[in-house]
Scaffold this motif. Structure first.
Motif, PDB file in Angstrom:
ATOM      1  N   UNK A 279       0.864  -1.178   0.000  1.00  0.00           N
ATOM      2  CA  UNK A 279       0.000   0.000   0.000  1.00  0.00           C
ATOM      3  C   UNK A 279       0.902   1.229   0.000  1.00  0.00           C
ATOM      4  N   UNK A 280       0.770   2.051  -1.030  1.00  0.00           N
ATOM      5  CA  UNK A 280       1.636   3.212  -1.184  1.00  0.00           C
ATOM      6  C   UNK A 280       0.972   4.485  -0.666  1.00  0.00           C
ATOM      7  N   UNK A 281       1.800   5.422  -0.241  1.00  0.00           N
ATOM      8  CA  UNK A 281       1.313   6.741   0.145  1.00  0.00           C
ATOM      9  C   UNK A 281       2.473   7.714   0.027  1.00  0.00           C
ATOM     10  N   UNK A 282       2.208   8.984   0.241  1.00  0.00           N
ATOM     11  CA  UNK A 282       3.286   9.969   0.305  1.00  0.00           C
ATOM     12  C   UNK A 282       3.768  10.057   1.757  1.00  0.00           C
ATOM     13  N   UNK A 283       5.024  10.411   1.989  1.00  0.00           N
ATOM     14  CA  UNK A 283       5.479  10.593   3.374  1.00  0.00           C
ATOM     15  C   UNK A 283       4.644  11.618   4.137  1.00  0.00           C
ATOM     16  N   UNK A 284       4.185  12.666   3.438  1.00  0.00           N
ATOM     17  CA  UNK A 284       3.382  13.692   4.101  1.00  0.00           C
ATOM     18  C   UNK A 284       2.045  13.132   4.567  1.00  0.00           C
ATOM     19  N   UNK A 285       1.416  12.279   3.734  1.00  0.00           N
ATOM     20  CA  UNK A 285       0.138  11.689   4.117  1.00  0.00           C
ATOM     21  C   UNK A 285       0.307  10.723   5.280  1.00  0.00           C
ATOM     22  N   UNK A 286       1.445  10.050   5.321  1.00  0.00           N
ATOM     23  CA  UNK A 286       1.689   9.036   6.354  1.00  0.00           C
ATOM     24  C   UNK A 286       2.126   9.670   7.672  1.00  0.00           C
ATOM     25  N   UNK A 287       3.035  10.633   7.592  1.00  0.00           N
ATOM     26  CA  UNK A 287       3.674  11.137   8.810  1.00  0.00           C
ATOM     27  C   UNK A 287       3.426  12.621   9.083  1.00  0.00           C
ATOM     28  N   UNK A 288       2.712  13.304   8.209  1.00  0.00           N
ATOM     29  CA  UNK A 288       2.464  14.726   8.389  1.00  0.00           C
ATOM     30  C   UNK A 288       3.458  15.576   7.606  1.00  0.00           C
ATOM     31  N   UNK A 289       3.096  16.824   7.360  1.00  0.00           N
ATOM     32  CA  UNK A 289       3.937  17.702   6.546  1.00  0.00           C
ATOM     33  C   UNK A 289       5.315  17.926   7.146  1.00  0.00           C
ATOM     34  N   UNK A 290       5.419  17.817   8.471  1.00  0.00           N
ATOM     35  CA  UNK A 290       6.697  18.070   9.124  1.00  0.00           C
ATOM     36  C   UNK A 290       7.793  17.112   8.724  1.00  0.00           C
ATOM     37  N   UNK A 291       7.434  15.958   8.177  1.00  0.00           N
ATOM     38  CA  UNK A 291       8.426  14.960   7.792  1.00  0.00           C
ATOM     39  C   UNK A 291       9.322  15.466   6.660  1.00  0.00           C
ATOM     40  N   UNK A 292       8.838  16.452   5.922  1.00  0.00           N
ATOM     41  CA  UNK A 292       9.609  16.981   4.793  1.00  0.00           C
ATOM     42  C   UNK A 292      10.141  18.388   5.071  1.00  0.00           C
ATOM     43  N   UNK A 293      10.178  18.775   6.345  1.00  0.00           N
ATOM     44  CA  UNK A 293      10.596  20.134   6.687  1.00  0.00           C
ATOM     45  C   UNK A 293      11.850  20.124   7.553  1.00  0.00           C
ATOM     46  N   UNK A 294      12.817  20.925   7.168  1.00  0.00           N
ATOM     47  CA  UNK A 294      14.039  21.100   7.945  1.00  0.00           C
ATOM     48  C   UNK A 294      14.626  22.468   7.623  1.00  0.00           C
TER      49      UNK A 294
END
Length: 241
Positions: A195-210
């Motif tokens: 089952x595929x998803x985007x990291x943002x959908x799975x873990x929230x937008x913060x997963x792609x923020x630094x």
């Protein structure tokens, strides 16, 4: 050696990165750390069966992240990993076909592999098919159905598999779970369906923020892996990341 799911999860948390298969750095893979008797053993679950439960514990991400091969990355390190990977594989530079598959997944949040193929306009058959001529044809077919009507003009599902793997390497897609068919008495069987998803959908937008730059994220990861495996060459680490 790894003998339990708990041991494996502990290593993922401590190391941050853990390829499933040999990656060129000695000892840096689940394959090298797990006894043979735990592989594909109906009586004793092993790394293959632990994948879904580990993902479901929400401490790490799983996907084809390492040279097109699968592995885990702890959520602590995912922002740096995404920051670096998306800088070298920007979605804007992907093909229209790749962007289309990504957009379909984003709209549905999560999809089983065959659902994503059908919704994106691909055939589930494995026989040779005539390729589509352009993305507008693909979009038109997708708008007409989300059912399996194996039309000879639709591209093969294997083409979509390659696109999904490409999106995983670029960290736009990860695996949310593996779902199995069940027997009447409640036992699962066969290969798990991703089952595929985007990291943002799975873990929230913060997963792609630094706040780090992509190069700073890369330097952090390189130094971390060098600390774990001092014998690893720059070339080996570069290939991994």
């Amino acid at each position: 050696m790894i003998h339990s799911q708990q041991q494996l999860e502990k290593i993922i948390a401590e190391w941050g990165f853990l390829p499933f298969f040999k990656c060129g750095i000695d000892g840096f893979s689940i394959q090298e750390m797990t006894p043979e008797e735990l592989w594909f053993n109906d009586e004793h679950p092993g790394p293959w069966e632990w994948k879904g439960p580990i993902i479901g514990n929400w401490q790490c991400a799983y996907g084809k992240f390492f040279a097109g091969k699968a592995g885990y990355i702890s959520l602590e390190w995912m922002p740096d990993f995404i920051n670096w990977r998306r800088s070298i594989y920007p979605i804007e530079e992907k093909s229209e076909e790749t962007k289309h598959v990504y957009q379909v997944l984003k709209e549905h949040e999560s999809m089983l592999s065959h659902e994503l193929k059908i919704a994106s306009g691909y055939s589930l058959r494995r026989t040779n098919r005539k390729p589509i001529k352009n993305i507008s044809d693909l979009a038109e077919k997708n708008s007409q159905h989300i059912k399996t009507s194996n039309n000879d003009t639709k591209p093969k599902g294997s083409t979509c598999d390659a696109i999904i793997a490409e999106l995983e390497m670029a960290t736009y897609v990860c695996i949310a779970d593996f779902e199995y068919k069940m027997t009447k008495d409640g036992r699962r069987y066969g290969w798990g369906v991703a089952r595929y998803c985007t990291p943002e959908a799975m873990y929230g937008d913060g997963i792609a923020q630094t706040f780090a730059t992509p190069q700073e994220s890369l330097n952090r990861m390189v130094n971390h892996i060098k600390h774990l495996f001092p014998q690893a060459s720059d070339k080996q680490i570069s290939k991994l990341l």
